[in-house]
Design a protein around this motif. Sequence first.
Motif, short mmCIF file in Angstrom:
data_model
loop_
_atom_site.label_atom_id
_atom_site.label_comp_id
_atom_site.label_asym_id
_atom_site.label_seq_id
_atom_site.Cartn_x
_atom_site.Cartn_y
_atom_site.Cartn_z
N GLY A 22 12.60 -52.71 -12.18
CA GLY A 22 12.10 -53.90 -10.88
C GLY A 22 11.13 -54.68 -11.46
N PRO A 23 10.55 -55.60 -10.58
CA PRO A 23 9.42 -56.45 -10.99
C PRO A 23 8.23 -55.89 -11.23
CG PRO A 23 9.92 -56.57 -8.60
CD PRO A 23 10.79 -55.77 -9.21
N GLY A 24 7.87 -54.70 -10.76
CA GLY A 24 6.61 -54.01 -11.36
C GLY A 24 5.36 -54.78 -11.16
N ARG A 25 4.51 -54.90 -12.07
CA ARG A 25 3.20 -55.57 -12.27
C ARG A 25 3.53 -57.12 -12.15
NH1 ARG A 25 -1.28 -53.41 -16.03
NH2 ARG A 25 0.11 -54.16 -17.56
N LEU A 196 3.19 -47.55 -15.81
CA LEU A 196 3.37 -46.12 -16.66
C LEU A 196 4.64 -45.63 -16.01
CD1 LEU A 196 2.29 -44.59 -18.95
CD2 LEU A 196 0.89 -43.47 -17.46
N PRO A 197 4.65 -45.40 -14.64
CA PRO A 197 5.82 -44.63 -14.05
C PRO A 197 6.89 -45.32 -14.60
CG PRO A 197 4.04 -44.98 -12.50
CD PRO A 197 3.73 -45.68 -13.46
N MET A 198 7.27 -46.63 -14.55
CA MET A 198 8.50 -47.27 -14.98
C MET A 198 8.82 -46.90 -16.52
SD MET A 198 9.36 -51.46 -15.28
CE MET A 198 9.04 -51.70 -13.70
N PHE A 199 7.76 -46.92 -17.24
CA PHE A 199 8.14 -46.60 -18.93
C PHE A 199 8.22 -45.19 -18.76
CE2 PHE A 199 8.00 -47.30 -23.43
CZ PHE A 199 8.13 -48.61 -23.33
N ALA A 200 7.92 -44.22 -18.21
CA ALA A 200 8.06 -42.79 -17.98
C ALA A 200 9.44 -42.49 -17.73
CB ALA A 200 7.07 -42.07 -17.18
N THR A 201 9.72 -43.10 -16.62
CA THR A 201 11.29 -42.98 -16.27
C THR A 201 12.26 -43.54 -17.56
OG1 THR A 201 10.81 -43.43 -14.04
CG2 THR A 201 13.29 -43.81 -14.80
N TRP A 202 11.96 -44.59 -18.07
CA TRP A 202 12.87 -44.82 -19.20
C TRP A 202 12.77 -43.86 -20.44
CZ3 TRP A 202 10.87 -50.63 -19.99
CH2 TRP A 202 11.19 -51.57 -19.05
N ALA A 203 11.48 -43.31 -20.57
CA ALA A 203 11.42 -42.01 -21.52
C ALA A 203 12.16 -41.08 -21.20
CB ALA A 203 9.90 -41.80 -21.83
N MET A 204 12.10 -40.68 -19.97
CA MET A 204 13.06 -39.34 -19.64
C MET A 204 14.46 -39.77 -19.75
SD MET A 204 10.95 -37.78 -16.13
CE MET A 204 10.77 -39.61 -15.54
N GLU A 205 14.86 -40.83 -19.31
CA GLU A 205 16.32 -41.19 -19.30
C GLU A 205 16.78 -41.41 -20.89
OE1 GLU A 205 16.71 -44.41 -16.91
OE2 GLU A 205 16.72 -43.36 -15.18
N GLY A 206 15.71 -41.73 -21.66
CA GLY A 206 16.35 -42.26 -23.05
C GLY A 206 15.51 -41.09 -24.16
N VAL A 207 15.41 -39.91 -23.61
CA VAL A 207 14.65 -38.73 -24.54
C VAL A 207 15.55 -38.66 -25.78
CG1 VAL A 207 15.54 -36.95 -23.27
CG2 VAL A 207 13.43 -36.65 -24.49
N ASN A 208 16.90 -38.46 -25.62
CA ASN A 208 17.63 -38.29 -26.87
C ASN A 208 17.57 -39.39 -27.90
OD1 ASN A 208 18.58 -35.98 -25.64
ND2 ASN A 208 20.31 -36.85 -24.71
N THR A 209 17.22 -40.63 -27.34
CA THR A 209 17.13 -41.83 -28.22
C THR A 209 15.75 -41.78 -28.93
OG1 THR A 209 18.52 -43.32 -26.97
CG2 THR A 209 16.78 -44.29 -28.15
#
Length: 267
Positions: A22-25, A196-209
Amino acid sequence: MTIDGAPRGTLALVVENDPSDGPGRLADWLIAGGLQLQVVRPHAGDELPETLDGFAALVVLGGEQDAFADAEGERDAPWFDQLDGLLRKAVRHKVPTLAVCLGAQLLAHAHGGTVERSSAGPEIGVKLVARRDVADNDPIFAAVPFAPDVFHWHRDEIVELPMHATLLAASTHYPIQAYRLGTAAWGLQFHIECDLPMFATWAMEGVNTLIELGIDPVEMLEQVEAALPDVEEVWKPFAERFAAVALGRTPHAGEGGLRSLPLLGPR
């Protein structure tokens, strides 16, 4: 469409291509610059407008989709062809446009540029990009430092810019990091909108990467958190300068130079 010389409105159309981006900050910074935002979410069934009538600006956000078609000619999202049309109208009619990551790839693709899966592999985490000297003459890039911090999470890259585009920032493995198309459309391969929450979501979804790349997710998120103030220091004024262009307070590129630019530096 706003006619040259006519008063501008304050409404920016924001296209959210993916629920995780989303547009975030960036939303807060654009609002601080005087814009109002209308967010459309075609991934959730919202209809894109046919034209940009009544909008002072267009903002196109990122997403996990590919900007280019697959081998069968299919696009990753059913609204991409219509979005291409809006991006072309924005450039043709000089509607100030800010396109982020996937958005920057779509902007390039819509105007004859080339976007491909990167041979360098995914680019993820806190990175530096290098501003080019030509950016000294750009209405919103002129005050960006030589090597600012940015956030990355992408696997595709723009390998060829559209004709008449101006490269504004680069890096070693991904040479096209930021560009301007025409007088008032800017593409950023990197992210500035993340919290930070946005990037943490990406990290969780892309943990295998991350594991495949040898990136420790915890360490990466610590680096993201540490970089947030520096990113805001540079890119909040950048977003406010974009808003100033959209509101007619600052000339487009090549339309009056930089003599009276407001909001020229991190404050």
